[in-house]
Design a protein around this motif. Structure first.
Motif, PDB file in Angstrom:
ATOM      1  N   GLY A 184       0.932 -17.303  29.378  1.00 37.30           N
ATOM      2  CA  GLY A 184       2.373 -17.080  29.527  1.00 37.30           C
ATOM      3  C   GLY A 184       2.628 -16.047  30.602  1.00 37.30           C
ATOM      4  N   LEU A 185       1.709 -15.123  30.712  1.00 33.77           N
ATOM      5  CA  LEU A 185       1.844 -14.022  31.676  1.00 33.77           C
ATOM      6  C   LEU A 185       0.463 -13.785  32.293  1.00 33.77           C
ATOM      7  N   VAL A 186       0.419 -13.599  33.602  1.00 32.88           N
ATOM      8  CA  VAL A 186      -0.860 -13.281  34.265  1.00 32.88           C
ATOM      9  C   VAL A 186      -0.715 -11.913  34.930  1.00 32.88           C
ATOM     10  N   LEU A 187      -1.664 -11.025  34.653  1.00 33.85           N
ATOM     11  CA  LEU A 187      -1.683  -9.726  35.336  1.00 33.85           C
ATOM     12  C   LEU A 187      -2.942  -9.648  36.190  1.00 33.85           C
ATOM     13  N   THR A 188      -2.784  -9.326  37.456  1.00 35.56           N
ATOM     14  CA  THR A 188      -3.963  -9.129  38.291  1.00 35.56           C
ATOM     15  C   THR A 188      -4.360  -7.657  38.206  1.00 35.56           C
ATOM     16  N   SER A 189      -5.642  -7.416  37.952  1.00 30.46           N
ATOM     17  CA  SER A 189      -6.126  -6.035  37.837  1.00 30.46           C
ATOM     18  C   SER A 189      -7.420  -5.935  38.630  1.00 30.46           C
ATOM     19  N   VAL A 190      -7.278  -6.142  39.938  1.00 27.92           N
ATOM     20  CA  VAL A 190      -8.466  -6.239  40.792  1.00 27.92           C
ATOM     21  C   VAL A 190      -8.621  -4.993  41.678  1.00 27.92           C
ATOM     22  N   GLY A 191      -8.055  -3.897  41.256  1.00 26.97           N
ATOM     23  CA  GLY A 191      -8.229  -2.631  41.959  1.00 26.97           C
ATOM     24  C   GLY A 191      -6.986  -2.211  42.727  1.00 26.97           C
ATOM     25  N   TYR A 192      -7.017  -0.965  43.169  1.00 27.55           N
ATOM     26  CA  TYR A 192      -5.909  -0.386  43.924  1.00 27.55           C
ATOM     27  C   TYR A 192      -6.249  -0.412  45.414  1.00 27.55           C
ATOM     28  N   ARG A 193      -5.271  -0.071  46.250  1.00 26.28           N
ATOM     29  CA  ARG A 193      -5.523  -0.059  47.700  1.00 26.28           C
ATOM     30  C   ARG A 193      -4.667   1.019  48.355  1.00 26.28           C
ATOM     31  N   GLY A 194      -5.296   1.752  49.276  1.00 26.89           N
ATOM     32  CA  GLY A 194      -4.564   2.788  50.008  1.00 26.89           C
ATOM     33  C   GLY A 194      -3.654   2.176  51.059  1.00 26.89           C
ATOM     34  N   ARG A 195      -2.588   2.915  51.383  1.00 29.22           N
ATOM     35  CA  ARG A 195      -1.658   2.465  52.434  1.00 29.22           C
ATOM     36  C   ARG A 195      -1.764   3.410  53.628  1.00 29.22           C
ATOM     37  N   PRO A 196      -1.443   2.916  54.822  1.00 31.41           N
ATOM     38  CA  PRO A 196      -1.489   3.814  55.985  1.00 31.41           C
ATOM     39  C   PRO A 196      -0.508   4.981  55.828  1.00 31.41           C
ATOM     40  N   VAL A 197      -0.845   6.100  56.425  1.00 33.30           N
ATOM     41  CA  VAL A 197       0.065   7.251  56.459  1.00 33.30           C
ATOM     42  C   VAL A 197       0.614   7.301  57.884  1.00 33.30           C
TER      43      VAL A 197
END
Ligand SMILES: Cc1cc2nc3c(=O)[nH]c(=O)nc-3n(C[C@H](O)[C@H](O)[C@H](O)COP(=O)(O)OP(=O)(O)OC[C@H]3O[C@@H](n4cnc5c(N)ncnc54)[C@H](O)[C@@H]3O)c2cc1C
Ligand SMILES: NC(=O)c1ccc[n+]([C@@H]2O[C@H](COP(=O)([O-])OP(=O)(O)OC[C@H]3O[C@@H](n4cnc5c(N)ncnc54)[C@H](OP(=O)(O)O)[C@@H]3O)[C@@H](O)[C@H]2O)c1
Length: 510
Positions: A411-424
């Motif tokens: 019914g619901l899918v959550l992706t939990s494949v890690g975090y990612r940094g963004r450019p500063v």
């Protein structure tokens, strides 16, 4: 009876310095520290003095004889990790406590920073998560340093507040340590200030002798499959931020009227999300969960959470303490698969992996009827697409080794494949790793040379991995690089103090 390290260990390592007999390992200078899932007390060396209990910011240590029943298993885990540590074996020494002590230089820097430019040294830190707060703590040990922290949210401490699960009460107490740092008269916090938007990096560099970037990894990784943006597909990053009441996630909704949730990825974040999704409302009553999430979870129809991993159980990304915690509190099963069974039976040379496999092998393959909400672990399942289906969605996948087509309704899918940094904005960025290119915390310019006075720490320095306390050793390395640069005169001088203060005040007033 010795003291024992238990589930909430955050690898802060303060205990290793507090221990008078060097009984706690790995210490930050020992090879296994970077990859350790938890520290351990060597039971043969421990003198039971309790110094480590006071030093630990998350109440992870206790005397063996006073541990609650669910933590008794850690007596054996500490003993086994100690026995398996090659450093202990290599000693071939009747007194393991005589193993060399960790260097104290990083933990206790000299009282004043030797600056060629003048007396006061001003440092601006971007972000207020664990990496920033440990960096501030290290910097403030120098009596002539002032620290200004710039945080984009209205509430400080990053994932220590908006990541750590609300029912992990001991771990959340690390904020109290950061409160102590914040009270230092040479520390100033500027909330609601986004660097890159409200104030540029260039403006900060004019204001301060040095700038430390500690912005974490603020977005989620994508699986990169079709259907990831369908309604009903969300990320664990957003789900976690929502149940923790992160100000910029209030009002978000997750459809909890569904019976089955599929979570892709089996790291500790997936386990946190699964535990919260399968909690009975009373279990969350006395926690810091956002009222909005508590109300939604009280109405939840979720019966089953399926955690899907593309590799086998020997590569499980969760840590042993977190899986032990989950199996203590929930019905957890492992989906039957001959190859998975083979891996479980094969065991591992690594003490921790072997224990994970033994734990998984001890779990049933199907839940007993009527056991209530449950968590299913599924391995060797590589996601292919997400489509609409009978239950709302269907995750189509391939068996990782046989290539067999698999269909997982949800019914619901959550992706939990890690975090990612963004450019500063204004600084170079390593797109592939999602970090600021750096050497020992010195940010490198396009030419590969250090940018004078610009440093980095935490997840935006090394990538989104490790525990709260891992950021302490990381920040110590960065501050050591900064201190060396100040002594060498590498950190550039700034305009006169009055001019600087006035200009920044104007900038912050917008
Ligand atoms: C869901 C989750 C649960 C976790 N639970 C645990 C646990 O139980 N135990 C444990 O030991 N570890 C846990 N961890 C790991 C731990 O939280 C991290 O190691 C740690 O928070 C990383 O610290 P950081 O300071 O690098 O990043 P963060 O904690 O993300 O802090 C970054 C800060 O920078 C701010 N910021 C970002 N951009 C800007 C900008 N442009 N201007 C100003 N401010 C900005 C952010 O708002 C944030 O406050 C968990 C991680 C996650 C994701
Ligand atoms: N209580 C705690 O101490 C606690 C709580 C939460 C988080 N943390 C820490 O925070 C860090 C981040 O945790 P996390 O869970 O977000 O990340 P993580 O530990 O890196 O786990 C990521 C998971 O996603 C999978 N994955 C990655 N890309 C994928 C893809 N394209 N398709 C399918 N699966 C994919 C990985 O599988 P592969 O291994 O196959 O790549 C892995 O199972 C970790 O160091 C964690 O220990 C600690």
């Amino acid at each position: 009876m010795p003291h024992v390290i238990t589930q909430s260990c955050c690898s802060d390592a303060s205990c290793t310095f507090a221990c008078p007999v060097n009984a706690i390992h790995p210490t930050p200078d020992e090879p296994g520290f970077a990859t350790a899932e938890m520290l351990y007390v060597d039971p043969d060396t421990c003198v039971d003095c309790g110094a480590c209990v006071t030093a630990c910011p998350v109440e992870a240590i206790g005397p063996a004889h006073r541990l609650p029943a669910e933590h008794k298993v850690y007596i054996e885990i500490n003993r086994a990790l100690s026995a398996a540590d090659p450093a202990n074996a290599a000693l071939d020494n009747p007194d393991p406590g005589s193993r060399s002590r960790p260097p104290m230089a990083l933990a206790v820097p000299p009282k004043r920073l030797r600056s060629r430019e003048g007396d006061e040294v001003s440092v601006g830190i971007v972000g207020s998560g664990p990496a920033a707060m440990y960096a501030a703590d290290e910097l403030l040990r120098y009596g002539n340093v002032t620290v200004d922290v710039y945080e984009k949210l209205s509430v400080p401490y990053g994932l220590a507040r908006f990541g750590v699960a609300p029912d992990h009460k001991r771990t959340r107490r690390v904020s109290e340590l950061f409160d102590v740092v914040s009270k230092d008269p040479r520390f100033h916090m500027h909330l609601n200030t986004t660097i890159g938007t409200d104030v540029t990096i260039e403006q900060l560099r004019e204001r301060h002798d040095a700038v430390v970037i500690a912005v974490g990894a603020s977005t989620d990784r994508k699986i990169g499959i079709e259907g990831e943006d369908l309604p009903g597909v969300g990320s664990a990053t957003d789900f976690v931020a929502w149940y923790n009441g992160r100000p910029d996630h209030t009002g978000e909704t997750f459809d909890l009227s569904q019976k089955r949730v599929v979570i892709v990825g089996n790291g500790n974040v997936a386990l946190d999300a699964a535990r919260i999704l399968t909690a009975e409302p009373h279990e969350l009553d006395d926690t810091t969960i956002a009222p909005e999430a508590l109300a939604a979870l009280a109405e939840s129809q979720v019966e089953e959470v399926l955690i899907v991993a593309r590799r086998g159980p020997e590569h499980s990304a969760f840590t042993l303490p977190e899986m032990l915690g989950l199996t203590d509190e929930r019905t957890v099963t492992v989906d039957p698969d001959p190859e998975v069974a083979e891996s479980l039976a094969a065991g591992s040379d690594s003490e921790l992996v072997a224990r994970k496999l033994a734990l998984l092998e001890s779990l049933p393959t199907t839940p007993t009827v009527g056991e209530g909400r449950r968590v299913r672990m599924r391995y060797l399942t590589t996601p292919a697409t997400i489509e609409t289906g009978d239950e709302g969605l269907v995750l189509r996948a391939k068996h990782t080794t046989t290539g067999e087509d698999l269909e997982l309704p949800a019914g619901l899918v959550l992706t939990s494949v890690g975090y990612r940094g963004r450019p500063v904005p204004g600084l170079p960025f390593d797109e592939q790793r999602g970090v600021l290119p750096n050497k020992s915390g010195r940010v490198l310019g396009e030419d590969g040379e250090p940018l004078p006075g610009v440093y980095v720490t935490g997840w935006i320095k090394r990538g989104p991995n490790g525990f709260i306390g891992t950021n302490k050793t990381d920040s110590q390395e960065t501050v050591a690089a900064f201190a060396a640069d100040v002594a060498l005169g590498v950190v550039t001088s700034r305009p006169a103090p009055r001019e600087r203060g006035g200009r920044l005040a104007k900038l912050l007033r917008g």
